[in-house]
Design a protein around this motif. Structure first.
Motif, PDB file in Angstrom:
ATOM      1  N   VAL A  91      41.518  18.142   5.652  1.00 14.32           N
ATOM      2  CA  VAL A  91      42.092  17.002   7.098  1.00 14.32           C
ATOM      3  C   VAL A  91      42.840  18.449   7.409  1.00 14.32           C
ATOM      4  O   VAL A  91      42.951  18.021   8.942  1.00 14.32           O
ATOM      5  CB  VAL A  91      43.197  16.127   6.168  1.00 14.32           C
ATOM      6  N   LEU A  92      43.922  18.937   6.915  1.00 15.10           N
ATOM      7  CA  LEU A  92      44.203  20.344   7.446  1.00 15.10           C
ATOM      8  C   LEU A  92      43.716  21.632   8.309  1.00 15.10           C
ATOM      9  O   LEU A  92      43.994  21.353   9.640  1.00 15.10           O
ATOM     10  CB  LEU A  92      45.872  20.852   7.186  1.00 15.10           C
ATOM     11  N   ALA A  93      42.077  21.793   7.635  1.00 16.53           N
ATOM     12  CA  ALA A  93      41.586  22.137   9.115  1.00 16.53           C
ATOM     13  C   ALA A  93      41.357  21.404   9.940  1.00 16.53           C
ATOM     14  O   ALA A  93      41.247  21.950  11.805  1.00 16.53           O
ATOM     15  CB  ALA A  93      40.725  22.797   7.868  1.00 16.53           C
ATOM     16  N   VAL A  94      40.800  20.438   9.807  1.00 18.02           N
ATOM     17  CA  VAL A  94      40.361  19.220  11.063  1.00 18.02           C
ATOM     18  C   VAL A  94      41.291  18.907  12.068  1.00 18.02           C
ATOM     19  O   VAL A  94      41.476  19.077  12.766  1.00 18.02           O
ATOM     20  CB  VAL A  94      39.533  18.289  10.892  1.00 18.02           C
ATOM     21  N   ALA A  95      41.907  18.643  11.413  1.00 19.60           N
ATOM     22  CA  ALA A  95      43.602  17.872  12.212  1.00 19.60           C
ATOM     23  C   ALA A  95      44.134  19.069  12.719  1.00 19.60           C
ATOM     24  O   ALA A  95      44.105  19.259  14.384  1.00 19.60           O
ATOM     25  CB  ALA A  95      44.637  17.722  11.467  1.00 19.60           C
ATOM     26  N   GLY A  96      44.177  20.382  12.219  1.00 19.00           N
ATOM     27  CA  GLY A  96      44.677  21.851  12.819  1.00 19.00           C
ATOM     28  C   GLY A  96      43.720  21.786  13.742  1.00 19.00           C
ATOM     29  O   GLY A  96      44.103  22.705  15.660  1.00 19.00           O
ATOM     30  N   THR A  97      42.986  22.220  14.211  1.00 20.99           N
ATOM     31  CA  THR A  97      41.476  22.450  15.060  1.00 20.99           C
ATOM     32  C   THR A  97      41.864  21.350  16.360  1.00 20.99           C
ATOM     33  O   THR A  97      41.891  21.656  17.694  1.00 20.99           O
ATOM     34  CB  THR A  97      40.365  22.544  14.323  1.00 20.99           C
ATOM     35  N   ALA A  98      41.549  20.087  15.613  1.00 22.27           N
ATOM     36  CA  ALA A  98      41.719  18.495  16.964  1.00 22.27           C
ATOM     37  C   ALA A  98      43.225  18.920  17.370  1.00 22.27           C
ATOM     38  O   ALA A  98      42.877  19.346  18.762  1.00 22.27           O
ATOM     39  CB  ALA A  98      41.707  17.477  16.246  1.00 22.27           C
ATOM     40  N   ILE A  99      44.091  19.393  16.986  1.00 22.20           N
ATOM     41  CA  ILE A  99      45.356  19.586  17.524  1.00 22.20           C
ATOM     42  C   ILE A  99      45.127  20.960  18.857  1.00 22.20           C
ATOM     43  O   ILE A  99      46.447  21.217  19.623  1.00 22.20           O
ATOM     44  CB  ILE A  99      46.838  19.916  16.488  1.00 22.20           C
ATOM     45  N   GLY A 100      44.785  21.862  18.267  1.00 26.62           N
ATOM     46  CA  GLY A 100      44.656  22.761  18.844  1.00 26.62           C
ATOM     47  C   GLY A 100      43.629  22.637  20.094  1.00 26.62           C
ATOM     48  O   GLY A 100      44.048  23.261  21.812  1.00 26.62           O
ATOM     49  N   LEU A 101      42.979  22.138  20.604  1.00 29.14           N
ATOM     50  CA  LEU A 101      41.798  21.838  21.698  1.00 29.14           C
ATOM     51  C   LEU A 101      42.624  20.489  22.904  1.00 29.14           C
ATOM     52  O   LEU A 101      42.198  21.107  23.657  1.00 29.14           O
ATOM     53  CB  LEU A 101      39.988  20.786  21.143  1.00 29.14           C
ATOM     54  N   TYR A 158      42.328   8.306  22.313  1.00 25.80           N
ATOM     55  CA  TYR A 158      41.437   8.260  20.650  1.00 25.80           C
ATOM     56  C   TYR A 158      41.397   8.974  19.241  1.00 25.80           C
ATOM     57  O   TYR A 158      41.129   8.486  18.856  1.00 25.80           O
ATOM     58  CB  TYR A 158      40.418   8.399  21.181  1.00 25.80           C
ATOM     59  N   THR A 159      42.256   9.700  19.823  1.00 20.03           N
ATOM     60  CA  THR A 159      42.728  11.112  18.901  1.00 20.03           C
ATOM     61  C   THR A 159      43.056  10.580  17.816  1.00 20.03           C
ATOM     62  O   THR A 159      43.594  10.611  16.606  1.00 20.03           O
ATOM     63  CB  THR A 159      43.216  12.647  19.198  1.00 20.03           C
TER      64      THR A 159
END
Length: 177
Positions: A91-101, A158-159
């Motif tokens: 989740v931290l990897a996905v959340a980090g990617t989402a926050i970066g995007l 949405y995110t």
């Protein structure tokens, strides 16, 4: 008596078989059997349909139960341990990617919107001369940035909602009643 006993008693009083009840409710006979054996419980809508089918009130169908007692929450330690590791790794990897995007999206939108002001400010304040096509490109980027505000806001909303649902799901997974 358990709810399954009340369901069985109401069915037998009406003179129906599990097969006829299952056909009337569009479920399998095994589902009706599981309800009556207290292996599973029908949802409230099915209970309403059963009370209509049996011709009795919902209270009579589920029986007079004891007053509601507050349910005690217990922590499922194995689920907590698994969620911690899963959240740390995935989740931290996905959340980090989402926050970066999302940050990249908003930086792009704000930069596009600011581009006409920067181009005009460079001409006026610093005396820098720009070609007409540069000013036109800056105006185009500003309009494009303005049109991207609403989609960027929707994506961000949405995110955020998906994140809230994920956290709520994790809390339900950890606690058992």
């Amino acid at each position: 008596m358990a709810i399954g006993d009340y369901l069985r008693q109401a069915r037998l009083t009406k003179g129906m078989s599990q097969t006829t009840v299952a056909a009337a409710l569009y479920v399998t006979r095994q589902t009706v059997s599981r309800w009556e054996q207290d292996q599973t419980l029908p949802n409230i809508y099915v209970l309403q349909d059963l009370s209509k089918l049996y011709g009795c009130s919902l209270e009579a169908l589920i029986g007079k139960t004891q007053p509601m007692q507050p349910m005690k929450r217990h922590i499922n330690w194995l689920a907590l341990f698994g969620l911690i590791w899963f959240n740390l790794i995935v989740v931290l990897a996905v959340a980090g990617t989402a926050i970066g995007l999302l940050m990249g999206l908003w930086v792009t939108v704000v930069t596009f919107i600011a581009s006409p002001f920067l181009a005009i400010g460079a001409n006026v304040l610093f005396g820098q001369t720009s070609a007409w096509w540069q000013l036109l490109a800056a105006l185009f980027l500003g309009a494009l940035g303005g049109s991207l505000v609403r989609p960027a806001w929707r994506i961000t909303t949405y995110t955020w909602q998906a994140w809230q649902h994920y956290v709520r799901y994790n809390r339900r997974t950890i606690y058992t009643y």
